[in-house]
Design an enzyme around this catalytic site. Structure first.
Site, PDB file in Angstrom:
ATOM      1  CD  GLU A 120     -14.812 -51.306 -91.550  1.00  8.72           C
ATOM      2  OE1 GLU A 120     -15.719 -51.072 -92.370  1.00  8.72           O
ATOM      3  OE2 GLU A 120     -13.680 -51.704 -91.886  1.00  8.72           O
ATOM      4  CB  CYS A 180      -7.604 -56.441 -88.017  1.00  5.86           C
ATOM      5  SG  CYS A 180      -7.208 -55.021 -89.070  1.00  5.86           S
ATOM      6  CB  CYS A 211      -8.011 -42.708 -93.086  1.00  3.28           C
ATOM      7  SG  CYS A 211      -6.209 -42.774 -93.259  1.00  3.28           S
ATOM      8  CB  CYS A 251      -4.144 -45.353 -99.599  1.00  4.71           C
ATOM      9  SG  CYS A 251      -2.835 -44.894 -98.430  1.00  4.71           S
ATOM     10  CB  CYS A 295      -7.374 -47.862 -98.573  1.00  3.75           C
ATOM     11  SG  CYS A 295      -7.961 -48.089 -96.885  1.00  3.75           S
ATOM     12  N   GLY A 328      -7.731 -45.877 -90.333  1.00  2.00           N
ATOM     13  CA  GLY A 328      -6.855 -44.834 -89.817  1.00  2.00           C
ATOM     14  C   GLY A 328      -5.380 -45.141 -89.950  1.00  2.00           C
ATOM     15  CD  GLU A 329      -0.179 -44.079 -90.639  1.00  2.00           C
ATOM     16  OE1 GLU A 329       0.561 -44.459 -89.712  1.00  2.00           O
ATOM     17  OE2 GLU A 329      -0.257 -44.677 -91.736  1.00  2.00           O
ATOM     18  CB  SER A 381       0.098 -51.717 -90.498  1.00  2.00           C
ATOM     19  OG  SER A 381       0.241 -51.489 -91.883  1.00  2.00           O
ATOM     20  CB  SER A 411       0.943 -49.944 -96.034  1.00  2.00           C
ATOM     21  OG  SER A 411       0.019 -50.281 -97.026  1.00  2.00           O
ATOM     22  CG  LEU A 412       7.083 -50.523-100.115  1.00  2.00           C
ATOM     23  CD1 LEU A 412       7.558 -49.203 -99.533  1.00  2.00           C
ATOM     24  CD2 LEU A 412       8.229 -51.536-100.113  1.00  2.00           C
ATOM     25  CG  HIS A 413       0.826 -51.224-101.190  1.00  2.00           C
ATOM     26  ND1 HIS A 413       0.676 -52.539-100.806  1.00  2.00           N
ATOM     27  CD2 HIS A 413       0.246 -50.484-100.206  1.00  2.00           C
ATOM     28  CE1 HIS A 413       0.023 -52.595 -99.657  1.00  2.00           C
ATOM     29  NE2 HIS A 413      -0.237 -51.363 -99.268  1.00  2.00           N
ATOM     30  CG  ASN A 441     -10.677 -58.304 -99.485  1.00  2.00           C
ATOM     31  OD1 ASN A 441     -11.187 -59.258-100.048  1.00  2.00           O
ATOM     32  ND2 ASN A 441     -10.141 -58.381 -98.273  1.00  2.00           N
ATOM     33  CB  CYS A 466      -9.589 -51.480 -94.220  1.00  2.00           C
ATOM     34  SG  CYS A 466      -9.545 -50.402 -92.801  1.00  2.00           S
TER      35      CYS A 466
END
Length: 357
Positions: A96, A109, A116, A120, A123, A167-168, A199, A222-224, A298, A341
């Site tokens: 994507e 983006c 991935c 997470c 996601c 992906g990472e 990111s 990406s903490l959260h 989202n 994503c």
């Protein structure tokens, strides 16, 4: 025998390797530089279009090499003008990429992997199997295609790139770095490194490597959650990359690059939305110069997470600001399309797709 499989992916070669092939073909090395410019500066996808190359050489190139370019499979246009694409790769995998237009910028983006390997919980991509890493040219192609969309639909070229798609990125380190080199190089797309943000979900040793490489682009984490127990639940990668390990890596990164870091924080209802969570985040922000982007979520069908209420989000942001933390609220884009994503790729992956011969 598959003739295509026998050909060399020409964009997998650096200039020196390409020149070596040209010498083997009894061609002058400077011709390789011309072809290299067609590939990376002009984003050419056909040897026939390389107009300053002789027809004989173009034929030789077509016999020996292939350009495995990315194509748009489907696109969705949101009411807010966001355009989400599923891209098809030469081996029929789907990824994507998104065009995000705002008043002051046009942002692409892009994805760095097919699927991935991280899980997470919030996601959609985290529920997909990682098939493979993307090659540098496959990342580059996403940028070229999204830039074309920006120009054709809104009359404005891309201004920013974020590696925040599938992906990472730091688990595809070498290819991501090569893609950025092609995007920023004067003999590539010539974009400024400061317009690019990578990111990561948080891989401490690779953040240190970014420091060792003294990268010029921006880093987002990406903490959260700034609490190990909560972050372990939301993002299992935290079990091997604790907040202390990340803080130490970020200090090392900042000492090497002097680049401040952006922390991405989605405020989930009943999960990480209380005053104590805000205090823990403010404390984490003291390690190095940084800013916090509070991101609207989202929701996806695979997970039960939902956004915290507007009043909680505002109170959270106000607390951070009261502690001197540079804090921005980022509204969700493309709510009326498969904006999260991985959503579009999951929807499309089982459909039959047509690939040009």
């Amino acid at each position: 025998m598959n003739a295509k499989k026998d050909k060399i992916d020409i964009r997998s070669l650096d200039l020196q390797a390409l020149q070596a092939h040209f010498i083997q073909m009894d061609e002058k090395a400077f011709r390789a530089k011309q072809v290299y410019e067609w590939l990376w500066k002009k984003s050419c996808l056909s040897f026939d279009d390389m107009s300053n190359i002789s027809k004989e050489l173009r034929t030789k190139l077509d016999e020996k090499f292939i350009i495995n370019n990315v194509k748009i499979n489907t696109s969705q246009v949101s009411a807010d003008k966001t355009i989400k694409n599923s891209f098809i790769l030469h081996d029929t995998h789907l990824i994507e990429g998104v065009l995000i237009p705002t008043a002051d910028r046009m942002t692409a983006c892009v994805s760095s992997q097919v699927g991935c390997s991280l899980t997470c919980k919030f996601c959609a991509t985290g529920y997909m199997e990682r098939k493979r890493n993307l090659n540098p040219d496959e990342i580059y192609d996403q940028v070229v295609l999204i830039d074309k969309q920006a120009r054709e639909n809104y009359g404005i070229p891309l201004s920013n790139i974020v590696y925040m798609g599938m992906g990472e990125p730091l688990l595809n380190y070498a290819n991501v770095m090569k893609s950025i080199e092609r995007i920023t190089s004067p003999d590539g797309l010539g974009m400024a490194a400061k317009r690019i943000t990578v990111s990561t979900a948080g891989i401490a040793k690779m953040i240190r490597k970014l420091g060792d490489d003294e990268v010029k682009f921006n880093l987002a984490l990406s903490l959260h959650a700034a609490n190990d127990e909560k972050r372990n639940t939301i993002m299992p990668i935290n079990e091997q990359n604790s907040l202390k390990a990340l803080a130490d890596a970020l200090k090392y990164y900042f000492a090497k690059t002097k680049n401040p870091v952006t922390y991405e924080y989605i405020i989930f209802d009943g999960v990480n939305d209380n005053v104590q969570d805000a205090k823990e985040l403010a404390q984490f922000c003291k390690h190095i110069p940084c800013k916090v982007n509070i991101i609207e979520y989202n929701p996806i069908s695979f997970a039960s997470y939902i956004n915290a209420g507007e009043d909680k989000v505002e109170a959270f942001a106000d607390y951070l600001r009261s502690q001197g933390v540079n804090t921005n609220l980022r509204r969700s884009r493309g709510k009326d399309i498969d904006a999260a994503c991985g959503q579009l790729a999951i929807k499309e992956k089982d459909k039959a797709v047509t690939v040009e011969a």
